[in-house]
Design an enzyme around this catalytic site. Structure first.
Site, mmCIF file in Angstrom:
data_model
loop_
_atom_site.group_PDB
_atom_site.id
_atom_site.type_symbol
_atom_site.label_atom_id
_atom_site.label_comp_id
_atom_site.label_asym_id
_atom_site.label_seq_id
_atom_site.Cartn_x
_atom_site.Cartn_y
_atom_site.Cartn_z
ATOM 1 N N GLY A 1 -6.284 -46.919 -34.500
ATOM 2 C CA GLY A 1 -7.711 -46.409 -35.058
ATOM 3 C C GLY A 1 -8.656 -45.613 -34.059
ATOM 4 N N LYS B 1 1.202 -55.757 -43.486
ATOM 5 C CA LYS B 1 0.720 -56.241 -42.253
ATOM 6 C C LYS B 1 0.470 -57.984 -42.285
ATOM 7 C CE LYS B 1 -1.295 -52.425 -40.128
ATOM 8 N NZ LYS B 1 -0.230 -51.975 -39.116
ATOM 9 N N GLY C 1 -1.874 -44.356 -38.996
ATOM 10 C CA GLY C 1 -2.780 -44.880 -39.674
ATOM 11 C C GLY C 1 -4.184 -44.479 -40.458
ATOM 12 N N SER C 2 -5.034 -44.388 -39.410
ATOM 13 C CA SER C 2 -6.439 -43.918 -40.023
ATOM 14 C C SER C 2 -6.325 -42.295 -40.167
ATOM 15 C CB SER C 2 -7.389 -44.367 -38.842
ATOM 16 O OG SER C 2 -7.205 -45.631 -38.676
ATOM 17 N N ARG D 1 6.615 -43.378 -23.308
ATOM 18 C CA ARG D 1 7.220 -43.083 -21.899
ATOM 19 C C ARG D 1 7.529 -44.226 -21.235
ATOM 20 N NH1 ARG D 1 7.333 -37.891 -20.230
ATOM 21 N NH2 ARG D 1 5.759 -36.550 -20.952
ATOM 22 N N ASP E 1 -0.468 -45.370 -43.762
ATOM 23 C CA ASP E 1 -1.446 -46.349 -44.172
ATOM 24 C C ASP E 1 -2.460 -46.047 -45.065
ATOM 25 O OD1 ASP E 1 -0.766 -48.183 -41.931
ATOM 26 O OD2 ASP E 1 -3.002 -47.957 -41.114
ATOM 27 N N GLY F 1 -2.797 -44.051 -32.973
ATOM 28 C CA GLY F 1 -3.517 -42.799 -32.399
ATOM 29 C C GLY F 1 -2.937 -41.564 -32.950
#
Lengths: 294, 181
Positions: free
Chosen positions: A153, A81, A235-236, A165, A24, A214
């Site tokens: 995030g 996005k 992402g973050s 999983r 990102d 995550g």
């Protein structure tokens, strides 16, 4: 549809991203850092998920100016996005010429019942999923790549692990069922029988299966790849950390050498602080992003 | 049986591994220098050339692959062709200089310009954000073209395609490479 020229080209680009990291970025400077660090692609957006979560409000498609500047600044693929169900945001991004569209739960959904009819686009789409039924519905709509939703995030890998999983386990299960059981299973999954049968015969999704939501450390990236993800979205995790450049390089290395603990040790050394994480179990239901999508 | 290494740093190395096996050779994924000693030929797969270049340089593999190419055959597809070229443009980037061609990255444009075409009669060529070979040196030979541009070129033991035969069931390109081993 799965043998059509258009669909093969869409899946083809996803094939090229395998073993890579999609990062990102919110401006040209970050995009260049990502490319220099070895990102296989960048996701252009206005705010990373951690900031969307903090600042609230309606999260929409990023500004065209930002996306275009990023497209002009790097030679790797640029994704952007669109809101769930917002097929006109997607049409705008297609006209702009982005390489992939993420119909993403990170943005505020535009439609609480329907996703975009992705088959009618020339540009390929990636969609998030928490389980096999969700993944197959998105593929039926035309998604050429699936990623776990995780909890964007949060800096917490627990949801991405749960989702990968779950998807892998549900696929394994299908491979041992009889033909008549697959019909029942298609009903339970809420997915087309044709796709359920394909997964039962092949033990995998008919499109590449990536992980997102995550991932904050090299070890996080290696973990989801060990569990069956073929590439990772961060992402973050990169630009909310203390040392984006070093962390970006380290996650790229981890995605390549995810089976090699000695290399992962090298990748994990001399990194500053990771982003501050959230305990997903303590987040109120209304603040979860992963429950968006139908 | 001959063994072909597939550089497995990033990209569609799994598709190449399967194509090599179907074409009748053993395939191994290569991520470390010492593995180069155990293979008869090497494939540089499709993917992002900048990503592969960073990883090749970070692990000291770039020099080792170049050294390997002075003795043994290498086949590069798309990003792999960019890595093998003498010169790269749009933008310029370092390369291994094992085949005398100049390659322009993303020559056709972006993903919406990706395409599947028939070349050389009935060979299906999948172009994905493909480069265009803008110059072919005197020692290199064009095996197939598309729209007037060379898309399949060989020079001695080395070979490149700007398209992806590993994404089709057609093994002719891989078989030609196996003949060089």
């Amino acid at each position: 549809m799965y043998l059509s020229e258009d669909f093969r080209l869409k899946v083809g680009l996803a094939e090229m991203l395998k073993g890579g990291v999609i990062m990102d970025v919110t401006n040209v400077e970050q995009a260049k850092i990502a490319e220099q660090a070895g990102a296989a692609a960048v996701m252009a957006l206005e705010r990373v998920p951690a900031d969307i979560r903090k600042e609230g409000g309606v999260a929409r498609m990023a500004s065209i100016r930002v996306i275009r500047e990023i497209m002009n600044a790097v030679s790797i693929p640029v994704m952007a996005k669109a809101r769930i169900g917002h097929f006109m945001e997607a049409r705008v991004l297609e006209a702009l010429g982005v390489d992939y569209i993420d119909e993403s739960e990170v943005l505020t959904p535009a439609d609480e019942e329907h996703h975009i009819d992705k088959k009618s686009f020339k540009v390929p789409f990636v969609c998030g999923a928490r389980n096999l039924g969700e993944a197959l519905r998105r593929i039926a709509e035309g998604a050429a790549m699936i990623r776990t939703k995780g909890e964007a995030g949060s800096g917490n890998i627990v949801e991405a692990v749960r989702h990968i999983r779950t998807i892998v386990k549900e696929m394994k299960r299908l491979t041992v069922l009889g033909k008549e059981e697959l019909v029942h299973e298609a009903k339970n999954l809420g997915a087309p029988l044709e796709l359920v049968e394909w997964v039962a015969a092949n033990g995998k999704l008919p499109v590449p299966n990536f992980s997102a939501g995550g991932i904050a450390t090299p070890a996080d990236a290696a973990l989801v790849m060990q569990l069956g993800a073929e590439a990772v979205f961060v992402g973050s995790g990169i630009f909310k950390s203390e040392d984006p450049e070093a962390r970006a390089r380290a996650v790229v290395k981890a995605a390549t050498y995810y089976k090699d603990p000695a290399k992962l040790l090298e990748a994990s050394e001399e990194l500053g602080e990771a982003m501050r994480g959230l305990d997903v179990a303590k987040l109120p239901e209304g603040e979860l992003l992963q429950t968006r999508g139908w | 049986m001959k063994t072909v290494g597939v550089l497995a740093l990033q990209g569609d190395f799994e598709a190449h591994r399967k194509a090599v096996e179907r074409a009748g050779a053993r395939a191994v994924e290569v991520r470390a220098k010492d593995q180069l000693e155990t293979i008869d030929g090497l494939i540089l797969p499709g993917g992002e050339s900048t990503t592969m270049l960073k990883l090749l340089e970070a692990e000291g593999l770039a020099a080792a692959v170049r050294e390997f190419g002075l003795k043994k055959p290498i086949y590069g597809t798309c990003a792999g062709a960019i890595l093998l070229a003498r010169e790269v443009t749009n933008p310029p980037q370092p390369s291994l200089d094992l085949i005398d061609i100049t390659v322009e990255r993303n020559g056709y444009g972006r993903q919406i310009d990706s395409r599947i075409a028939k070349i050389d009669g009935d060979l299906e060529a999948v172009f994905i954000r493909a480069p265009i070979i803008r110059r072919v040196g005197a020692q290199a030979r064009v095996l197939a073209s598309y729209g007037g541009d060379p898309v399949w070129v060989e020079q001695g033991r080395h070979m490149v395609t700007t398209f992806h035969p590993e994404l089709t069931g057609d093994l002719r390109v891989h078989r030609r490479f196996l003949e060089k081993l």
